[in-house]
Design a protein around this motif. Structure first.
Motif, mmCIF file in Angstrom:
data_model
loop_
_atom_site.group_PDB
_atom_site.id
_atom_site.type_symbol
_atom_site.label_atom_id
_atom_site.label_comp_id
_atom_site.label_asym_id
_atom_site.label_seq_id
_atom_site.Cartn_x
_atom_site.Cartn_y
_atom_site.Cartn_z
ATOM 1 N N THR C 48 0.861 -1.187 0.000
ATOM 2 C CA THR C 48 0.000 0.000 0.000
ATOM 3 C C THR C 48 0.892 1.230 0.000
ATOM 4 N N ASP C 50 1.218 4.891 1.977
ATOM 5 C CA ASP C 50 0.689 5.393 3.238
ATOM 6 C C ASP C 50 1.263 6.752 3.594
ATOM 7 N N ASP C 54 0.967 8.042 9.294
ATOM 8 C CA ASP C 54 0.136 6.875 9.594
ATOM 9 C C ASP C 54 0.840 6.023 10.653
ATOM 10 N N ASP C 55 0.089 5.570 11.660
ATOM 11 C CA ASP C 55 0.743 4.741 12.686
ATOM 12 C C ASP C 55 0.960 3.301 12.211
ATOM 13 N N LEU C 56 0.356 2.978 11.051
ATOM 14 C CA LEU C 56 0.518 1.646 10.452
ATOM 15 C C LEU C 56 -0.041 0.543 11.345
ATOM 16 N N HIS C 59 -1.500 -2.261 9.394
ATOM 17 C CA HIS C 59 -0.454 -3.163 8.898
ATOM 18 C C HIS C 59 0.040 -4.095 10.008
ATOM 19 N N PRO C 74 3.588 -1.665 3.998
ATOM 20 C CA PRO C 74 3.340 -0.232 3.804
ATOM 21 C C PRO C 74 4.426 0.367 2.904
ATOM 22 N N HIS C 119 10.127 4.106 11.109
ATOM 23 C CA HIS C 119 8.868 3.492 11.550
ATOM 24 C C HIS C 119 8.305 2.602 10.441
ATOM 25 N N PHE C 120 8.371 3.081 9.204
ATOM 26 C CA PHE C 120 7.888 2.287 8.068
ATOM 27 C C PHE C 120 8.762 1.038 7.870
ATOM 28 N N HIS C 123 7.914 -1.607 10.070
ATOM 29 C CA HIS C 123 6.668 -2.290 9.715
ATOM 30 C C HIS C 123 6.769 -2.996 8.373
ATOM 31 N N ALA C 125 8.196 -1.951 5.422
ATOM 32 C CA ALA C 125 8.270 -1.216 4.158
ATOM 33 C C ALA C 125 9.585 -1.513 3.445
#
Lengths: 350, 350, 350
Positions: C48, C50, C54-56, C59, C74, C119-120, C123, C125
């Protein structure tokens, strides 16, 4: 050569005189008179391009002639009245505005253009034709437009201001087309009279008009934001910069209901170029956002061959899609017919 | 690989050493000496590009060598003497003007260029080669040119002024070509040394020259207005912006008798690109306004393969036209021969 | 329609209701739930795009869901935080910098971007996606950047300054990608929301994003001079200006190890356009400098058809090269597999 003159031999230095004589004999025959060819070519509509101040008497006479049943229409071609850099612009515009009986002002200028368009509509015109170097458009506020106009008729516009004036007038032409229904054809991107010595010796249209790169997306944006979705407005874009087909013109025509993709024009109306055109636009905009084939020839005798080439290439393109399983044969047959009949008839309001 | 080295295997990690050794053995054979290959490749003319100050002694020695019958010509390549932004420009131009025995002035500079061209002509040169970022040309008045020159040799030109100077000098080169008959080849539109760190470490011509969009119609207009119809002038335009083929270069070559369409160059001298080139230019300018194939390789061994590819693609293009009924087989055969013989011979005055 | 809905009839006004009902029935079946389709389509990775803030959580929840084994990642999409002309820019950037607990400064802004990227990455990314009108890049000195930033958050940048800021931030994004490994995808050259009235009535992404001519060679030069050879950096260039494929993107990708040629995108992801793309890039850059096929659809159900079309066209292109004797069948088979497996896996670090 083959169809009209029964000449199958390839032209060469050896047969030049023979061919010349054969052609001359044919041209002298009554069957080669313009009206006879008009019938033989089964032309349904032929449009000339005319000066806005033309009284269109010849058109009226032809329309009233009981001996000629064909449809020959005038086309409003105001370029020389909209471009402050055109030779004789000030004088020409003064004569235009005089037709309204008003003093020379921007309001009178717009009024005169509107009235001349009405005169053309009354004589059967369906379109107004606009040739511009770049398709720049802008919506000036009335005071700025009036001010540019006042300077323009006295030849006191610099390059930037002249561009603004032209851009504003192309915008105004779209506005008038919304009102009077004339289809707006725009053909852009040609540097006219590239070789000044040839122009000085032989005048315009002597083989040295050369295309330039042309941007449509940004240039047409003000016009399209204002009128792009106006009901009944038809704009047909012609280009000789084929890079714009897939990048700009097809995406624009895919969104704006007023915008149609003009048939491949001038340097691009040949077999390979026609296939490149169809390949470039169809996947984004389909067939029904194109104008279908219309011919802009100055050579009357070339009309059947040009339509024939166009039809063959479109048929070839459709046949490939059928072979590749991308459309069905009945759909291809429908599109082939529509491209030469229903589509140009609808696009040009015929 | 197949023709010269009898290697039919596809190169891979597995056979890399074997292939390397096979190639090395061949290269050591007497039949792989340059003169032997020159004969074997049946090269009729080979042209080098040379610095204007080169005394061309090597060329003279080779021409005088009774053991070598080939034709190897120098080419006048003055880029570094015409571009104020070139490193060492001022110093280089001073050395150039010194050859005339005059003080450094614009008149002396033009005189020196003329004399060096004459030196090249005396050594058999048929062409002057010009590589420019953009093909901008302009005809400055003498005082303005003199003034720019004075600043240029002291490195005091800003970007706009440097562009004017380059444009004026490309114009001057055309003028000199009109006088001395050197064919003017112009290859434009490449940003040289795109990656400065690689340039700093390894120098120029190390794989990071990248094409940019190039406009010919407006940029060449001053030059073509002045010299485009001059008898005997031959200009060959090379581009790596293939969008200019149908839009600008073919229409220009269709009008200006001096202008020829250069063979697809560099990134475009591969099979698909060659067919795109022929498709883009032929319908507007035909075959006889193109240069025919000439090769600009730095890899001597690649010459036969490159000519072979070019001939195959031209033959393939012609064969399609025959199959489509657009030209007759005898005409196709004539064009195929002319593209590799009569046409380049005429275009390059060989 | 055929594969997913068992509909073989061509859509028409006659069968519109029947087809609509048939599709509706299918969509209500459990086998048409997103997770069922994800399995049925055999999707290995879905990404996706984002908002950086976004706090994700969604995800994270999906990744933690034992009932779903797919890989949904993300993607960091910071456009609205990098363009001073984006609506609400100042407020949005203030919220971004607040996440660092620092005062709003350029250093804090860069820090916040770095932290959100981390952060991404945390998660899952693998890439950061950048949509820009033009791919302009520049490396400003810190004081100039700080100054532009201060003005940008108060909406006091003129057009030129806003361009400089955007260019500097695209440069910064490349720098951060060098550090954190996120693949940088750049898709440039689309005038968003071309028709303001439609935007005002219906918002963005409503069919009137129109491509514009795009220059890559000069615009990307500062970024590529700084990072183009950085180990591990992957940049994927997407364009809707197909003229740039042979002229700029393929030559750039042929030199810069960091640069990959993105799959034909948006208006160009159709059969003819895909073949034009392969023809335009392959002779310069080969197959292994392209990204292989990745799909950017918003229509979940279209995914299999889009991959199918892409694979068929690449297979068709390769088959032609085999027939023409340009590659061997085993090589073609290897490339066909790599284009949908090894290559996108490597390019996107999957």
């Amino acid at each position: 050569m083959r169809t009209l003159f029964d000449i199958a031999d390839e032209p060469s230095a050896d047969n030049a005189d023979v061919l010349y004589d054969a052609i001359s004999r044919k041209l002298a025959e009554p069957s080669f008179r313009p009206r006879a060819l008009f019938d033989r070519f089964r032309i349904e509509v032929l449009a000339t391009t005319d000066d806005p101040l033309d009284d269109l008497a010849a058109h009226a006479a032809l329309a009233a002639d009981p001996g000629f049943g064909g449809r020959v229409l005038p086309t409003f071609r105001p370029d020389a009245y909209l471009d402050p850099d055109a030779a004789g612009f000030g004088e020409r515009v003064r004569r235009l505005v005089e037709t309204t009986g008003q003093a020379t002002s921007f309001a009178g200028y717009l009024k005169a253009l509107r009235e001349r368009r009405a005169h053309f509509v009354a004589h059967g015109a369906v379109s107004a034709d606009h040739g511009v170097l770049e398709p720049y458009t802008t919506d000036l506020d009335p005071a700025a437009a009036q001010d540019l106009f006042a300077h323009a008729i006295d030849h006191r516009l610099d390059a930037r201001a002249a561009r603004e004036f032209r851009g504003h007038m192309l915008f105004q032409m779209a506005k008038m087309s919304v009102d009077d229904g004339l289809v707006m054809t725009i053909h852009a991107g040609v540097r006219r009279n590239h070789h000044r010595p040839t122009f000085d010796a032989f005048g315009p249209d002597t083989g040295h008009d050369i295309p330039v790169r042309t941007d449509y997306t940004e240039n047409l944006r003000p016009l399209l934001e204002a009128f792009g979705t106006a009901p009944g407005l038809h704009i047909v874009l012609f280009t000789v910069d084929e890079t714009s087909f897939s990048r700009e013109i097809a995406p624009l025509a895919g969104f704006y209901p007023s915008l149609y993709i003009g048939a491949p024009w001038w340097f691009l109306d040949a077999p390979d170029a026609i296939l490149r055109f169809r390949s470039a636009v169809t996947e984004t905009a389909g067939f029904y956002r194109s104008s279908g084939f219309i011919d802009d020839t100055r050579a009357f005798l070339s009309i059947p061959a040009r339509h024939d080439v166009s039809r063959r290439m479109d048929a070839s393109f459709l046949a490939r899609l059928v072979v590749e399983g991308r459309i069905s044969p009945p759909t291809a047959r429908r599109i082939a017919r529509d491209l030469v009949d229903a589509i140009p008839r609808e696009v040009f309001k015929l």
